[in-house]
Write an enzyme that holds these catalytic residues in place. Structure first.
Site, mmCIF file in Angstrom:
data_model
loop_
_atom_site.group_PDB
_atom_site.id
_atom_site.type_symbol
_atom_site.label_atom_id
_atom_site.label_comp_id
_atom_site.label_asym_id
_atom_site.label_seq_id
_atom_site.Cartn_x
_atom_site.Cartn_y
_atom_site.Cartn_z
ATOM 1 N N ARG A 230 0.859 -1.188 0.000
ATOM 2 C CA ARG A 230 0.000 0.000 0.000
ATOM 3 C C ARG A 230 0.895 1.238 0.000
ATOM 4 O O ARG A 230 2.045 1.199 0.462
ATOM 5 C CB ARG A 230 -0.885 0.028 1.257
ATOM 6 N N HIS A 278 -1.485 0.651 -9.632
ATOM 7 C CA HIS A 278 -2.122 -0.307 -8.714
ATOM 8 C C HIS A 278 -2.758 -1.478 -9.486
ATOM 9 O O HIS A 278 -3.955 -1.740 -9.379
ATOM 10 C CB HIS A 278 -3.181 0.398 -7.846
HETATM 11 P P1 NAP Z 1 -1.484 -11.607 4.572
HETATM 12 O O1 NAP Z 1 -1.671 -13.006 4.114
HETATM 13 O O2 NAP Z 1 -2.289 -11.100 5.718
HETATM 14 O O3 NAP Z 1 0.077 -11.448 4.921
HETATM 15 C C1 NAP Z 1 0.596 -10.314 5.532
HETATM 16 C C2 NAP Z 1 2.049 -10.570 5.894
HETATM 17 O O4 NAP Z 1 2.587 -9.381 6.481
HETATM 18 C C3 NAP Z 1 2.214 -11.698 6.921
HETATM 19 O O5 NAP Z 1 3.365 -12.452 6.644
HETATM 20 C C4 NAP Z 1 2.384 -10.912 8.233
HETATM 21 O O6 NAP Z 1 3.138 -11.598 9.231
HETATM 22 C C5 NAP Z 1 3.173 -9.727 7.744
HETATM 23 N N1 NAP Z 1 3.060 -8.598 8.666
HETATM 24 C C6 NAP Z 1 1.950 -7.906 9.029
HETATM 25 N N2 NAP Z 1 2.256 -6.942 9.904
HETATM 26 C C7 NAP Z 1 3.593 -7.031 10.128
HETATM 27 C C8 NAP Z 1 4.498 -6.322 10.953
HETATM 28 N N3 NAP Z 1 4.085 -5.319 11.751
HETATM 29 N N4 NAP Z 1 5.792 -6.697 10.934
HETATM 30 C C9 NAP Z 1 6.217 -7.725 10.171
HETATM 31 N N5 NAP Z 1 5.391 -8.442 9.349
HETATM 32 C C10 NAP Z 1 4.093 -8.093 9.336
HETATM 33 O O7 NAP Z 1 -1.713 -10.591 3.383
HETATM 34 P P2 NAP Z 1 -1.635 -10.880 1.814
HETATM 35 O O8 NAP Z 1 -2.881 -11.509 1.346
HETATM 36 O O9 NAP Z 1 -0.346 -11.556 1.510
HETATM 37 O O10 NAP Z 1 -1.617 -9.385 1.239
HETATM 38 C C11 NAP Z 1 -0.633 -8.467 1.664
HETATM 39 C C12 NAP Z 1 -0.976 -7.087 1.175
HETATM 40 O O11 NAP Z 1 -0.723 -6.980 -0.223
HETATM 41 C C13 NAP Z 1 -2.446 -6.681 1.306
HETATM 42 O O12 NAP Z 1 -2.762 -6.267 2.610
HETATM 43 C C14 NAP Z 1 -2.546 -5.548 0.309
HETATM 44 O O13 NAP Z 1 -2.229 -4.338 0.973
HETATM 45 C C15 NAP Z 1 -1.454 -5.869 -0.707
HETATM 46 N N6 NAP Z 1 -1.992 -6.193 -2.036
HETATM 47 C C16 NAP Z 1 -1.710 -5.356 -3.077
HETATM 48 C C17 NAP Z 1 -2.184 -5.646 -4.331
HETATM 49 C C18 NAP Z 1 -1.845 -4.797 -5.519
HETATM 50 O O14 NAP Z 1 -2.447 -4.962 -6.574
HETATM 51 N N7 NAP Z 1 -0.874 -3.911 -5.407
HETATM 52 C C19 NAP Z 1 -2.980 -6.794 -4.536
HETATM 53 C C20 NAP Z 1 -3.235 -7.624 -3.460
HETATM 54 C C21 NAP Z 1 -2.747 -7.319 -2.196
HETATM 55 P P3 NAP Z 1 2.561 -12.978 9.861
HETATM 56 O O15 NAP Z 1 2.705 -13.991 8.742
HETATM 57 O O16 NAP Z 1 3.458 -13.253 10.984
HETATM 58 O O17 NAP Z 1 1.135 -12.733 10.225
HETATM 59 C C1 GLV Z 2 -5.456 -4.843 -4.074
HETATM 60 O O1 GLV Z 2 -4.778 -3.908 -3.823
HETATM 61 C C2 GLV Z 2 -5.851 -5.804 -3.090
HETATM 62 O O2 GLV Z 2 -5.702 -5.521 -1.884
HETATM 63 O O3 GLV Z 2 -6.351 -6.876 -3.481
#
Ligand code: NAP
Ligand code: GLV
Length: 315
Positions: A230, A278
């Site tokens: 983000r 994005h």
């Molecule tokens: P997720 O499964 O919830 O994974 C989040 C990861 O971040 C986990 O490994 C978590 O640690 C770690 N984390 C959270 N807070 C932390 C902290 N304070 N210090 C260290 N590590 C921390 O999320 P996801 O599904 O992979 O998605 C991640 C993010 O990608 C989303 O929230 C979104 O913002 C972004 N995203 C962007 C796009 C785009 O098109 N640009 C698309 C999809 C998603 P733990 O494993 O220990 O819980």
């Molecule tokens: C896109 O940014 C998502 O969070 O899926």
């Protein structure tokens, strides 16, 4: 089950027509309502599929049983002070999204490795800019901040290209071939090893501005940065300074605060930055509808909902 209604606010009018067609095939008993109409008939809505409803709007739906975020990150929903916190909130963290994110992350890492921005600038100017690309994937360690659904898939796909991969998360992880660094105290050591830093963290108060002058200075000189989580994660002025000083050799940025990145911002034309709107990972509506329909079917059979937002962790 009869009389079930889902209100949709994601993708505008054209998006709604596609959502309706997808759900008609998957769950013909589920009636879909466009958002405006749902707000006129709030008492009949069971489910909401939303990206960024207006503040207080979800709270106007008294029968709501579950909220499906249209993306993996639900920060736009959490920004609503009136978000009905008693209603389960499901994140769109699906394998199809992770696959697309992995593809984008590999493209971005290879773009930095092969200096794609420099090549594109030379081509646009019609210049034969011959140079010897200095790096090889197997000698550039990628540091993934965030090893969740997205990060784990990126790790596997980057390794397939030959990149050594290390990861940083809140809790320790054991992913094949990925060195795990966990917790705030491990961040400096992790950064010092990251030739290419990728941010795939959720937007939380703890992760705001995590990529700033102080942390950028901990990276090896000439590192690359890929911002996919983000816009709140990185301070743009600090990224610009690091690109200009050579502390960063390049950046690929997909997320910004605010979005869109304002026209005229120096990053648009920076010779070492690739700016994308994005688009790193957006699963198709058919993929997302399939997941939501399966989740609703399970929920109505009494099974737990998948990928629930955890208020204690904040993501
Ligand atoms: P997720 O499964 O919830 O994974 C989040 C990861 O971040 C986990 O490994 C978590 O640690 C770690 N984390 C959270 N807070 C932390 C902290 N304070 N210090 C260290 N590590 C921390 O999320 P996801 O599904 O992979 O998605 C991640 C993010 O990608 C989303 O929230 C979104 O913002 C972004 N995203 C962007 C796009 C785009 O098109 N640009 C698309 C999809 C998603 P733990 O494993 O220990 O819980
Ligand atoms: C896109 O940014 C998502 O969070 O899926």
């Amino acid at each position: 089950m009869a009389g079930r209604v889902m209100a949709v606010k994601s993708g505008g009018e054209a998006g709604f027509a596609e959502w309706r067609a997808c759900f008609a095939a998957l769950d013909p008993g589920l009636e879909l309502l466009p958002w405006d109409e749902a707000l006129r008939r709030p008492g009949i809505v069971d489910y909401a599929l939303v990206w960024d409803p207006g503040p207080g709007e979800l709270a106007r739906l008294p029968r709501l049983r579950a909220i499906f975020g249209a993306g993996a990150g639900v920060d736009a929903l959490l920004a609503d002070p009136a978000l009905p916190r008693h209603v389960p909130l499901v994140r769109m963290a699906i394998p199809e999204a992770a696959q697309r994110m992995g593809e984008f992350c590999c493209w971005a890492a290879l773009s930095l490795l092969k200096e794609a921005r420099r090549l594109a600038i030379a081509q646009a100017a019609g210049v034969w800019d011959y140079f010897e690309p200095p790096h090889r994937a197997d000698r550039r360690t990628v540091g993934l901040m965030g090893l969740g659904t997205m990060g784990a898939r990126c790790a596997a796909m980057l390794q397939g290209l030959g990149f050594p991969v290390i990861g940083w998360s809140r809790s320790p992880k054991s992913l094949p071939g990925v060195e795990s660094h966990a917790g705030a105290a491990a961040l400096p050591g992790f950064l010092a090893r990251s030739d290419i830093l990728v941010c795939l963290l959720p937007a939380t108060p703890e992760t705001r501005d995590i990529v700033r002058a102080e942390t950028l200075a901990m990276l090896p000189r000439g590192a690359g940065y890929i911002g996919l989580g983000r816009g709140s994660h990185h301070r743009l002025e600090d990224l610009l300074a690091a690109l200009d000083s050579g502390q960063l050799s390049g950046a690929v940025l997909d997320v910004f605060e605010p979005e869109p990145l304002p026209s005229g911002h120096p990053l648009w034309s920076h010779p070492r930055a690739i700016v994308t709107p994005h688009v790193a990972s957006l699963p198709s509506r058919a993929e997302r509808a399939g997941y939501v329909a399966r989740a609703i079917a399970g929920f109505e059979r009494g099974e737990p909902l998948p990928n629930l937002f955890d208020p204690a962790r904040g993501y």
